[in-house]
Design an enzyme around this catalytic site. Structure first.
Site, PDB file in Angstrom:
ATOM      1  CG  HIS A  93     -79.264 -25.287 142.507  1.00 46.87           C
ATOM      2  ND1 HIS A  93     -80.090 -24.314 143.386  1.00 46.87           N
ATOM      3  CD2 HIS A  93     -78.231 -24.696 141.902  1.00 46.87           C
ATOM      4  CE1 HIS A  93     -79.376 -23.429 143.066  1.00 46.87           C
ATOM      5  NE2 HIS A  93     -78.529 -23.252 142.305  1.00 46.87           N
TER       6      HIS A  93
HETATM    7  P1  AMP Z   1     -77.203 -20.780 141.505  1.00 43.00           P
HETATM    8  O1  AMP Z   1     -76.576 -19.258 141.168  1.00 43.00           O
HETATM    9  O2  AMP Z   1     -76.444 -21.598 141.936  1.00 43.00           O
HETATM   10  O3  AMP Z   1     -78.557 -20.467 142.305  1.00 43.00           O
HETATM   11  O4  AMP Z   1     -77.754 -21.175 140.104  1.00 43.00           O
HETATM   12  C1  AMP Z   1     -79.323 -21.106 139.563  1.00 43.00           C
HETATM   13  C2  AMP Z   1     -79.146 -21.850 138.135  1.00 43.00           C
HETATM   14  O5  AMP Z   1     -80.592 -22.033 137.991  1.00 43.00           O
HETATM   15  C3  AMP Z   1     -78.632 -20.875 137.368  1.00 43.00           C
HETATM   16  O6  AMP Z   1     -77.709 -21.725 136.383  1.00 43.00           O
HETATM   17  C4  AMP Z   1     -79.652 -20.501 136.246  1.00 43.00           C
HETATM   18  O7  AMP Z   1     -79.372 -20.583 134.864  1.00 43.00           O
HETATM   19  C5  AMP Z   1     -80.815 -21.614 136.608  1.00 43.00           C
HETATM   20  N1  AMP Z   1     -81.888 -21.230 136.168  1.00 43.00           N
HETATM   21  C6  AMP Z   1     -82.706 -20.126 136.365  1.00 43.00           C
HETATM   22  N2  AMP Z   1     -83.997 -20.155 136.490  1.00 43.00           N
HETATM   23  C7  AMP Z   1     -84.284 -21.368 136.082  1.00 43.00           C
HETATM   24  C8  AMP Z   1     -85.456 -22.151 135.674  1.00 43.00           C
HETATM   25  N3  AMP Z   1     -86.479 -21.357 135.553  1.00 43.00           N
HETATM   26  N4  AMP Z   1     -85.357 -23.527 135.210  1.00 43.00           N
HETATM   27  C9  AMP Z   1     -84.194 -23.992 135.339  1.00 43.00           C
HETATM   28  N5  AMP Z   1     -83.011 -23.304 135.576  1.00 43.00           N
HETATM   29  C10 AMP Z   1     -83.106 -22.137 135.849  1.00 43.00           C
END
Ligand code: AMP
Ligand code: ZN
Length: 188
Positions: A102
């Site tokens: 992502h």
């Molecule tokens: P990372 O640390 O790069 O893996 O970031 C994961 C991101 O996903 C974080 O910014 C979270 O706030 C976000 N996140 C966690 N759960 C969800 C969800 N169910 N839907 C959308 N975003 C999420």
């Protein structure tokens, strides 16, 4: 969390599921999906995910160069459309917590109730945040990514707190949050 809201998959797979939920998709094309980050760490915080199954940057090869460029382009176009003229960062976390690659689209204010911990702050304001353009350039030049180890990445999350705008140092996170809010208010 109550029993009723418990999801039938582990938390680290949430993005893989959310990206297929029509209610969550803000925009998509044949290769990518854009969703809102559920715990935004700034006024504007979204994620671009490839439809292709790619866990994280460790699985990225030169064959993905065009896809990464496409994610970058769609992210920038999206940001400009929703908040014209606003400053954004586009990039990946060096040690992401969740599966499915992502790209973070995040406004540079970092002023948000979900920005709760030092590790959150440092994940967007230190070298833990890998700028999309640098990742693309590296892949283009070397044909592969040379990523830091998880250990190195986790050390960056322990960096001392510093304002990303004026570089003032803070020992307490709530004080930094107040300070950053002040910057955001005077910018808007
Ligand atoms: P990372 O640390 O790069 O893996 O970031 C994961 C991101 O996903 C974080 O910014 C979270 O706030 C976000 N996140 C966690 N759960 C969800 C969800 N169910 N839907 C959308 N975003 C999420
Ligand atoms: Zn400052």
């Amino acid at each position: 969390m109550s029993k009723n809201t418990k999801k039938p998959y582990p938390w680290f797979l949430a993005l893989k599921h959310e990206m297929k939920d029509p209610d969550k998709i803000i925009e998509s094309d044949d290769r990518i999906v854009i969703i809102k980050d559920s715990y935004p760490k700034a006024n504007y915080h979204f994620l671009v995910l490839p439809k292709e199954d790619i866990k994280n940057l460790n699985e990225v090869t030169k064959d993905h160069l065009d896809l990464l460029k496409h994610m970058d382009k769609k992210g920038r176009e999206f940001a400009e459309r929703i908040a014209p003229g606003r400053k954004f960062k586009f990039g990946y976390h060096a040690a992401p917590s969740m599966y499915q690659l992502h790209l973070h689209i995040i406004s540079k204010d970092f002023d948000s109730p979900s920005m709760k911990h030092k590790k959150h702050w440092n994940s967007f304001t230190t070298k833990f945040f890998l700028n999309s353009e640098n990742i693309i350039e590296q892949l283009e030049k070397n044909g592969k990514l040379n990523l830091m180890s998880i250990l190195q990445a986790k050390e960056l999350l322990k960096s001392s707190l510093k304002c990303h705008i004026c570089k003032e140092a803070f020992s307490l996170f709530p004080k930094l949050k107040e300070h950053v809010h002040f910057h955001a208010m005077s910018d808007s």
